[in-house]
Motif scaffolding. Structure first.
Motif, PDB file in Angstrom:
ATOM      1  N   SER A  30     -39.175 -11.986  35.535  1.00 58.20           N
ATOM      2  CA  SER A  30     -38.688 -13.108  36.332  1.00 58.20           C
ATOM      3  C   SER A  30     -37.190 -13.285  36.065  1.00 58.20           C
ATOM      4  N   PRO A  31     -36.406 -13.554  37.097  1.00 57.62           N
ATOM      5  CA  PRO A  31     -34.965 -13.743  36.894  1.00 57.62           C
ATOM      6  C   PRO A  31     -34.629 -14.924  35.975  1.00 57.62           C
ATOM      7  N   VAL A  32     -35.551 -15.860  35.825  1.00 60.14           N
ATOM      8  CA  VAL A  32     -35.321 -17.022  34.972  1.00 60.14           C
ATOM      9  C   VAL A  32     -35.152 -16.595  33.511  1.00 60.14           C
ATOM     10  N   GLU A  33     -35.757 -15.489  33.138  1.00 65.60           N
ATOM     11  CA  GLU A  33     -35.663 -14.983  31.764  1.00 65.60           C
ATOM     12  C   GLU A  33     -34.228 -14.613  31.383  1.00 65.60           C
ATOM     13  N   CYS A  34     -33.387 -14.367  32.356  1.00 61.34           N
ATOM     14  CA  CYS A  34     -32.014 -13.923  32.104  1.00 61.34           C
ATOM     15  C   CYS A  34     -30.991 -15.036  32.307  1.00 61.34           C
ATOM     16  N   LYS A  35     -31.431 -16.257  32.267  1.00 60.91           N
ATOM     17  CA  LYS A  35     -30.543 -17.386  32.526  1.00 60.91           C
ATOM     18  C   LYS A  35     -29.403 -17.442  31.507  1.00 60.91           C
ATOM     19  N   LEU A  36     -29.693 -17.230  30.229  1.00 58.72           N
ATOM     20  CA  LEU A  36     -28.647 -17.294  29.205  1.00 58.72           C
ATOM     21  C   LEU A  36     -27.609 -16.175  29.377  1.00 58.72           C
ATOM     22  N   ALA A  37     -28.083 -14.985  29.693  1.00 62.68           N
ATOM     23  CA  ALA A  37     -27.159 -13.869  29.910  1.00 62.68           C
ATOM     24  C   ALA A  37     -26.287 -14.125  31.144  1.00 62.68           C
ATOM     25  N   ALA A  38     -26.868 -14.713  32.170  1.00 64.31           N
ATOM     26  CA  ALA A  38     -26.108 -15.044  33.374  1.00 64.31           C
ATOM     27  C   ALA A  38     -25.065 -16.120  33.077  1.00 64.31           C
ATOM     28  N   GLU A  39     -25.431 -17.117  32.287  1.00 65.84           N
ATOM     29  CA  GLU A  39     -24.486 -18.173  31.920  1.00 65.84           C
ATOM     30  C   GLU A  39     -23.325 -17.619  31.105  1.00 65.84           C
TER      31      GLU A  39
END
Length: 106
Positions: A30-39
Motif C-alpha cells: 500500500s502506498p501509505v506504507e511509504c508516507k515517511l519516505a515521501a515526507e
C-alpha cells in the motif's frame, strides 16, 4: 529531478531520498506504507519544515530581544547585532570583532 542529475552534473541533493522512496513504493503493498519516505523526499525538495522552524526561532529571538531591551534603543541594538541565519544561527561575533578592531572609537 527526473534525470537524477543536479546543476553541477552530479547527483541532485535529494536523489538519495528519491531512491529510498522509490524502493519503498516498489516493495510496498500500500502506498501509505511509504508516507515517511515521501515526507523526507518532499522536505528535501522544499525545506518547508526547516523554514517554519527558522521562522519560529527568529520570532523567539526577536521576542527575547524586546524583553531584554528596557528602552527602544537597547532593543534595536540587540536586534541589529543578532541576525538569524539559516536555521537559527545567531552571529554576533562579526559585530564584536569589528568593535574590538576599531578600539571602541566611533
Amino acid at each position: 529531478m527526473a534525470s537524477g542529475f543536479g546543476y553541477t552534473g552530479g547527483r541532485s541533493r535529494c536523489f538519495a531520498h528519491w531512491q529510498e522512496f522509490a524502493k519503498c513504493y516498489a516493495q510496498a503493498d500500500s502506498p501509505v506504507e511509504c508516507k515517511l519516505a515521501a515526507e523526507d523526499y518532499i522536505e528535501c525538495l522544499h525545506h518547508a519544515k526547516e523554514i517554519a522552524r527558522a521562522k519560529v526561532v527568529q520570532a523567539q529571538f526577536l521576542k527575547k530581544a524586546q524583553q531584554e531591551g528596557k528602552d527602544g534603543r537597547k532593543a534595536a541594538e540587540v536586534m541589529a547585532d543578532g541576525v538569524i541565519v539559516g536555521v537559527g544561527l545567531i552571529s554576533r561575533k562579526k559585530a564584536e570583532e569589528a568593535e574590538k578592531d576599531s578600539g571602541g572609537k566611533h
